[in-house]
Design an enzyme around this catalytic site. Sequence first.
Site, PDB file in Angstrom:
ATOM      1  N   ASN A 161       0.799  -1.231   0.000  1.00 39.12           N
ATOM      2  CA  ASN A 161       0.000   0.000   0.000  1.00 39.12           C
ATOM      3  C   ASN A 161       0.833   1.284   0.000  1.00 39.12           C
ATOM      4  O   ASN A 161       0.352   2.319  -0.431  1.00 39.12           O
ATOM      5  CB  ASN A 161      -1.027  -0.012   1.142  1.00 39.12           C
ATOM      6  CG  ASN A 161      -0.396   0.066   2.498  1.00 39.12           C
ATOM      7  OD1 ASN A 161       0.701  -0.459   2.707  1.00 39.12           O
ATOM      8  ND2 ASN A 161      -1.057   0.708   3.439  1.00 39.12           N
ATOM      9  N   GLU A 259       5.011  -3.956  12.177  1.00 43.18           N
ATOM     10  CA  GLU A 259       3.961  -2.929  12.125  1.00 43.18           C
ATOM     11  C   GLU A 259       2.800  -3.510  11.349  1.00 43.18           C
ATOM     12  O   GLU A 259       2.984  -3.972  10.219  1.00 43.18           O
ATOM     13  CB  GLU A 259       4.482  -1.656  11.458  1.00 43.18           C
ATOM     14  CG  GLU A 259       5.398  -0.833  12.339  1.00 43.18           C
ATOM     15  CD  GLU A 259       4.798  -0.443  13.674  1.00 43.18           C
ATOM     16  OE1 GLU A 259       3.556  -0.405  13.798  1.00 43.18           O
ATOM     17  OE2 GLU A 259       5.573  -0.206  14.612  1.00 43.18           O
ATOM     18  N   CYS A 293      -2.770   2.163   6.280  1.00 46.82           N
ATOM     19  CA  CYS A 293      -2.862   1.539   7.605  1.00 46.82           C
ATOM     20  C   CYS A 293      -3.470   2.525   8.592  1.00 46.82           C
ATOM     21  O   CYS A 293      -4.083   2.126   9.582  1.00 46.82           O
ATOM     22  CB  CYS A 293      -1.493   1.074   8.081  1.00 46.82           C
ATOM     23  SG  CYS A 293      -0.241   2.347   7.982  1.00 46.82           S
TER      24      CYS A 293
HETATM   25  P1  NDP Z   1       0.651  -9.028   4.086  1.00 52.14           P
HETATM   26  O1  NDP Z   1       0.834  -9.354   5.516  1.00 52.14           O
HETATM   27  O2  NDP Z   1      -0.171  -9.936   3.261  1.00 52.14           O
HETATM   28  O3  NDP Z   1       2.078  -8.959   3.361  1.00 52.14           O
HETATM   29  C1  NDP Z   1       3.111  -8.121   3.817  1.00 52.14           C
HETATM   30  C2  NDP Z   1       4.443  -8.651   3.302  1.00 52.14           C
HETATM   31  O4  NDP Z   1       4.725  -9.908   3.926  1.00 52.14           O
HETATM   32  C3  NDP Z   1       4.446  -8.921   1.794  1.00 52.14           C
HETATM   33  O5  NDP Z   1       5.720  -8.630   1.281  1.00 52.14           O
HETATM   34  C4  NDP Z   1       4.174 -10.416   1.751  1.00 52.14           C
HETATM   35  O6  NDP Z   1       4.607 -11.034   0.561  1.00 52.14           O
HETATM   36  C5  NDP Z   1       5.030 -10.870   2.935  1.00 52.14           C
HETATM   37  N1  NDP Z   1       4.692 -12.213   3.423  1.00 52.14           N
HETATM   38  C6  NDP Z   1       3.542 -12.911   3.258  1.00 52.14           C
HETATM   39  N2  NDP Z   1       3.643 -14.133   3.860  1.00 52.14           N
HETATM   40  C7  NDP Z   1       4.887 -14.189   4.418  1.00 52.14           C
HETATM   41  C8  NDP Z   1       5.595 -15.168   5.170  1.00 52.14           C
HETATM   42  N3  NDP Z   1       5.045 -16.344   5.506  1.00 52.14           N
HETATM   43  N4  NDP Z   1       6.859 -14.900   5.558  1.00 52.14           N
HETATM   44  C9  NDP Z   1       7.425 -13.707   5.269  1.00 52.14           C
HETATM   45  N5  NDP Z   1       6.811 -12.738   4.540  1.00 52.14           N
HETATM   46  C10 NDP Z   1       5.547 -12.970   4.139  1.00 52.14           C
HETATM   47  O7  NDP Z   1       0.104  -7.519   4.021  1.00 52.14           O
HETATM   48  P2  NDP Z   1      -0.323  -6.688   2.747  1.00 52.14           P
HETATM   49  O8  NDP Z   1       0.794  -6.629   1.765  1.00 52.14           O
HETATM   50  O9  NDP Z   1      -1.650  -7.167   2.285  1.00 52.14           O
HETATM   51  O10 NDP Z   1      -0.452  -5.206   3.355  1.00 52.14           O
HETATM   52  C11 NDP Z   1      -1.602  -4.708   3.936  1.00 52.14           C
HETATM   53  C12 NDP Z   1      -1.481  -4.719   5.448  1.00 52.14           C
HETATM   54  O11 NDP Z   1      -0.379  -3.930   5.850  1.00 52.14           O
HETATM   55  C13 NDP Z   1      -2.687  -4.120   6.143  1.00 52.14           C
HETATM   56  O12 NDP Z   1      -3.053  -4.935   7.225  1.00 52.14           O
HETATM   57  C14 NDP Z   1      -2.159  -2.784   6.656  1.00 52.14           C
HETATM   58  O13 NDP Z   1      -2.834  -2.295   7.793  1.00 52.14           O
HETATM   59  C15 NDP Z   1      -0.757  -3.130   6.959  1.00 52.14           C
HETATM   60  N6  NDP Z   1       0.064  -1.919   7.057  1.00 52.14           N
HETATM   61  C16 NDP Z   1       0.499  -1.512   8.291  1.00 52.14           C
HETATM   62  C17 NDP Z   1       1.243  -0.351   8.445  1.00 52.14           C
HETATM   63  C18 NDP Z   1       1.757   0.071   9.779  1.00 52.14           C
HETATM   64  O14 NDP Z   1       2.685   0.864   9.815  1.00 52.14           O
HETATM   65  N7  NDP Z   1       1.220  -0.417  10.879  1.00 52.14           N
HETATM   66  C19 NDP Z   1       1.545   0.508   7.282  1.00 52.14           C
HETATM   67  C20 NDP Z   1       1.027  -0.009   6.040  1.00 52.14           C
HETATM   68  C21 NDP Z   1       0.318  -1.187   5.944  1.00 52.14           C
HETATM   69  P3  NDP Z   1       3.541 -11.318  -0.630  1.00 52.14           P
HETATM   70  O15 NDP Z   1       3.090 -10.003  -1.116  1.00 52.14           O
HETATM   71  O16 NDP Z   1       4.363 -12.060  -1.601  1.00 52.14           O
HETATM   72  O17 NDP Z   1       2.429 -12.129  -0.024  1.00 52.14           O
END
Ligand code: NDP
Length: 503
Positions: A161, A259, A293
């Site tokens: 995002n 986060e 987020c």
């Molecule tokens: P995900 O948790 O689906 O993915 C985040 C990252 O983790 C991606 O690069 C993903 O890869 C990777 N990932 C997935 N599975 C694994 C695993 N088993 N081991 C290691 N890495 C893994 O989140 P989203 O990308 O859908 O992002 C949206 C979320 O992020 C929302 O919940 C939002 O609130 C949160 N967010 C939080 C922020 C904060 O600062 N608190 C800021 C911005 C967003 P892949 O894409 O290949 O699945």
Amino acid sequence: MPTPNSSPSDVRTHNNFINGQWTPSDSGRTYSVYNPAHKNTLLGHFQLSNPEDTLRAVAAAAEAAAGWADTPAPVRAQVLFRALEIMERRSDEIARTITEEEGKPLPDARGEVKRAMNIMEYAAGEGRRMFGYTTPSELPNTVAYTVRRPLGVVGIITPWNFPIAIPAWKMAPALICGNAMIFKPASSTPLCAVKLTEVFEEAGVPPGVLNLITGPGGSVGNALVESPDVTGISFTGSTEIGTELYTRGASLLKKVQAEMGGKNAVILLADADLDKALGGIVQGAFGSTGQRCTATSRVIVEDGVYDQFMEELIERTSKLTIGDGLDEGIDVSPLSSESQQRTVSDYITAGRDEGATLAFGGRTLHGGIYDEGWYVEPTIFTDVDPEMRIAREEIFGPVLTVFRARDLDHAVEISNSVKFGLSSSVYTRDIPRAFRYINTVDAGMVHVNAPTLGGEVHLPFGGLKASGVGQREQGVEAVDFFSEVITVYIDYADEARAQARFI
Ligand code: NDP
């Protein structure tokens, strides 16, 4: 799988970046990424990496880590200052890539690039601080002080995002602290990741210090977390994956920051400046299509102002312009993917089924330009019960739930009733009530008379409860995360001494 309508010659295959070389994956496989506003427009092919690629990148980082750690921090800062200049030069192009790949309106994408530049500037400045401290020793002729040392090799795992700003706000502090890293971006935004990596490459980050691996989190991310050479993981993403990573990382004694999600609420008190509050709430709920987020997902309104607020909220929301984020004057652009569109529309169905009142919107949009992308109307639910799924779970789309509260304490009780605690906001002119709110609301970031959005790079960013665990990001806290503190005692007495030491 969409049928591509870009001509194949427009579209490149992008490699991983390992040890200073752009190289294909061992898997021999790639995957394709499309524009969420034009779902048949292919943006590029990217490496479908596997655990072996990750391990090669970790080995390269481990090899490069000592040299980078030995480079004086003010010299490392020069690389970040160059990265800042390059970002500035490429800012229009990179902002456009954010919009094409993630979908957010171009002005938001420009803001995101600026945010990444700010963190580069801030982190470069830390190269001349990175303070330890000296303190008197309890022993004579002894100097006691602390110094910082990098963690070594760190994994950077990021969501889609904010495909430029979030990686930058991890990578810039990791670099200034002297770490080598493996960057694993979200699978759906690899083009932004390639461009950010190019910026650091051109800025002169030495080979092996920054490695980029694209591909599925399940295999690439897992290999990163499991590798014994990786001593730190900085993750931003969903609470589900973050919890898993944090638990696994901790069991392997790694330093982990996670986060995660949010369910951010604005409390609107009856004495507030309603016009100001409406501006902040509409921007917070529907800006960037609710895919921040820190987006406003709930509004808790004190009884006395509820009816007037609802009338004006619906009026303002009905004037929002929906369309391709590259077009002028767009307020709400498409969701970033088909699966996001499905998730959001499933939540809208759940809200109706659970008995909330659909006060505005609710449709998945079709016809004309809407058939080309993943659009959902800005949506408002009222009569929401705090037990409903739409009241408790992160929707991550343009859906706002509205609650009534008797008074501030009741509003804070509703606000705190969810498992998340990322960002929050109150609108009021009443200073004692504002402070009571600040002292009782469960959120890592608290705003008064401002939207739930945003944050400045020199202040800590992150959440409580299921929204964040481990050290905060940005600000000096980022230096705390990406370095270890070493305590040094120097005995400069010229004769042996016999003081007892107790520990
Ligand atoms: P995900 O948790 O689906 O993915 C985040 C990252 O983790 C991606 O690069 C993903 O890869 C990777 N990932 C997935 N599975 C694994 C695993 N088993 N081991 C290691 N890495 C893994 O989140 P989203 O990308 O859908 O992002 C949206 C979320 O992020 C929302 O919940 C939002 O609130 C949160 N967010 C939080 C922020 C904060 O600062 N608190 C800021 C911005 C967003 P892949 O894409 O290949 O699945």
